[in-house]
Design an enzyme around this catalytic site. Structure first.
Site, PDB file in Angstrom:
ATOM      1  N   GLY A  17       0.769  -0.727  -0.020  1.00 25.06           N
ATOM      2  CA  GLY A  17       0.471  -0.084   0.174  1.00 25.06           C
ATOM      3  C   GLY A  17       0.714   1.579   0.126  1.00 25.06           C
ATOM      4  O   GLY A  17       2.108   1.584  -0.235  1.00 25.06           O
ATOM      5  N   PHE A  18       0.281   2.363   0.968  1.00 24.13           N
ATOM      6  CA  PHE A  18       1.059   3.326   0.481  1.00 24.13           C
ATOM      7  C   PHE A  18       2.135   3.357   1.136  1.00 24.13           C
ATOM      8  O   PHE A  18       3.330   3.545   0.922  1.00 24.13           O
ATOM      9  CB  PHE A  18       0.435   4.716   1.472  1.00 24.13           C
ATOM     10  N   GLY A  19       1.999   3.199   2.283  1.00 20.26           N
ATOM     11  CA  GLY A  19       2.695   2.701   3.546  1.00 20.26           C
ATOM     12  C   GLY A  19       4.229   1.928   2.545  1.00 20.26           C
ATOM     13  O   GLY A  19       6.130   2.124   2.279  1.00 20.26           O
ATOM     14  N   VAL A  83       0.669 -13.181   4.108  1.00 17.47           N
ATOM     15  CA  VAL A  83       1.537 -13.757   5.451  1.00 17.47           C
ATOM     16  C   VAL A  83       0.615 -14.394   6.088  1.00 17.47           C
ATOM     17  O   VAL A  83       0.028 -13.794   6.416  1.00 17.47           O
ATOM     18  CB  VAL A  83       2.346 -13.115   5.434  1.00 17.47           C
ATOM     19  N   GLU A 174     -18.347  10.476  -0.369  1.00 21.23           N
ATOM     20  CA  GLU A 174     -18.044  10.043  -1.731  1.00 21.23           C
ATOM     21  C   GLU A 174     -18.925   9.771  -2.614  1.00 21.23           C
ATOM     22  O   GLU A 174     -19.151   9.770  -3.768  1.00 21.23           O
ATOM     23  CB  GLU A 174     -15.948  10.225  -1.455  1.00 21.23           C
ATOM     24  N   ASP A 305      -1.242   2.314   8.604  1.00 16.96           N
ATOM     25  CA  ASP A 305      -2.557   2.103   9.746  1.00 16.96           C
ATOM     26  C   ASP A 305      -2.262   1.361  10.443  1.00 16.96           C
ATOM     27  O   ASP A 305      -3.009   1.497  11.334  1.00 16.96           O
ATOM     28  CB  ASP A 305      -4.206   2.204   8.458  1.00 16.96           C
ATOM     29  N   GLN A 323      -2.145  10.027   4.327  1.00 14.87           N
ATOM     30  CA  GLN A 323      -0.582  10.579   4.333  1.00 14.87           C
ATOM     31  C   GLN A 323       0.039  10.357   5.629  1.00 14.87           C
ATOM     32  O   GLN A 323       1.395  10.049   5.512  1.00 14.87           O
ATOM     33  CB  GLN A 323      -0.782  12.369   4.385  1.00 14.87           C
TER      34      GLN A 323
END
Length: 424
Positions: A17-19, A83, A174, A305, A323
């Site tokens: 993901g983002f991280g 995993v 949204e 997260d 972020q």
């Protein structure tokens, strides 16, 4: 497991993901072997999942192959696998395709949908955390409208055209706005036998306002935008049950619907084998120090997260949005250089870049420190930020083209039932 041997330290990253992506981009500059594990072979730009589910974008606009992102790194290896657990005593992970040892382990597994223990809702509602789930929602939405178009039963038609969204955070707001715009821009043109007023969109929230994490100014503006689009808001309302056709709330109110989308919360997605004092069970997040190292463990880190870093400004941990994950991944990547050199890593400091949510065409809200924006300017700002953070030049171009086309033509070109969905 067939991973080439290397003289460099092996860093295993769980989650693309983002991280995870942000971290590996920094690790590419170091003499290390990186092995990434993920259940999917692509990175998902989750903030735009709702547009896939409402036929605004095709899934390949917001997904990008993980191997392609890092293909220039000769000591990067990707494995498509689940995993299952970690043994920190022997520094080994156990996966669906075999075992592998590590020198350093970084957990970036993100979150999963939180049903708050309600089995009926988990079984019968539609979650939206992955691309396949977004496609399921798109198919179900279009299938129900198609069926409503041909049925002669008015009660069935009403149920098929009743859309209920649970949770008025950014995702729910949204999604509800996009459904309302679909009704306004598509229904009367594609389905002349249906009246626009027949399609109802309900947004249910337990708090006393929409967008609870944002400012009250943003909440009021977003609520007004939603109401102008015809979305029916139900605040301070708690859902207790959904049997597949009827949503029931705590006060006894019911909504008959064939499309119930659950966007009411997330919880961490921990890995087996790491528990005890390291795992905060209520949030399903790993407690980490200021360098993202999981407390009580050596050479094991968590970012994004799944990580809970208590600071003065964020006593309950950083918000579970993109972020913090991006910044923690980048910071840990820089810290690994210090760690490998035997130096003291620097503590992480989060730079809050504000928050934003879009409701529809020319309708968005932005909080930036003490400033608040709403309307067309906020909407263009929202589009620019999301285009900027999309992975891959092709994805940016395709998404921009789709948005431009939709803006000019009031159209949603991806309204295709590629893979029909059957409710359980």
């Amino acid at each position: 497991m067939n991973i080439p041997k290397s003289n460099a330290p092996r860093i295993i990253v769980i989650g693309g993901g983002f991280g995870g992506v942000s971290l590996i981009k920094k690790l590419q500059k170091l003499e290390v072997q990186v092995v990434l594990f993920d259940r999917h072979n692509y990175h998902t730009f989750q903030p735009l999942l709702y547009q896939v589910s409402t036929a605004g974008l095709e899934p390949d606009s917001i997904a990008y192959p993980l191997r392609k992102i890092f293909r220039k790194n000769k000591d990067f290896h990707f494995r498509l696998a689940e995993v299952e657990r970690v043994d920190t005593n022997v520094k080994e992970i156990y996966t669906s395709i075999g075992n592998l040892t590590y020198d350093y382990l970084v957990i970036a597994t993100g979150t999963k949908t939180n049903y708050f223990g309600n089995q009926a809702i988990e079984t019968n509602s539609m979650p939206m955390k992955t691309v396949p789930q977004a496609l399921n929602i798109r198919s179900l939405m279009l299938q129900n409208i198609e069926e409503a178009d041909i049925t002669s039963d008015p009660e069935k038609r009403k149920r098929l055209l009743n859309f209920v969204v649970a949770g008025a955070g950014p995702t729910g707001v949204e999604l509800a706005g996009a459904l309302a715009e679909f009704r306004k821009g598509i229904l009367e043109h594609d389905y002349p036998e249906l009246e626009e007023e027949e399609m109802k969109v309900h947004l249910i929230e337990g708090a006393d306002r929409v967008l609870p994490p944002m400012s009250e100014t943003a909440s009021k503006k977003a609520a007004k935008f939603l109401e102008n689009l015809g979305v029916q808001l139900h605040l301070k309302t708690f859902i207790t049950d959904y049997d597949g056709s009827i949503v029931t709330t705590k006060d006894g109110t019911t909504f008959e619907t064939e499309t119930f989308i659950w966007a009411a919360g997330v919880t961490g997605a921990p890995i087996g084998g790491i528990d005890g004092n390291s795992l905060i069970e209520k949030a399903n997040r790993y407690k980490v120090d200021r360098t993202n190292k999981i407390e009580g463990l050596e050479a094991v880190y968590a970012i994004g997260d799944i990580a809970l870093m208590e600071t003065e400004n964020f006593p309950k941990g950083h918000p579970q949005v993109a972020q913090p994950a991006i910044q923690q991944g980048s910071h840990l990547g820089k810290n690994f250089k210090k760690i490998l050199e035997g130096k003291t890593p620097k503590p992480f400091v989060y730079l809050d870049k504000g928050s934003m949510a879009t409701v529809g065409r020319n309708k968005a809200v932005v909080d930036f420190k003490k400033m608040h924006f709403a309307g067309a300017f906020a909407w263009f700002l929202w589009m620019f930020v999301h285009l900027w953070f999309l992975v891959g030049f092709r994805n940016r171009v395709i998404t921009f083209f789709n948005w431009t086309y939709s803006y000019i033509n009031y159209d949603r070109a991806a309204r295709l039932i590629i893979r029909p969905f059957t409710k359980k």
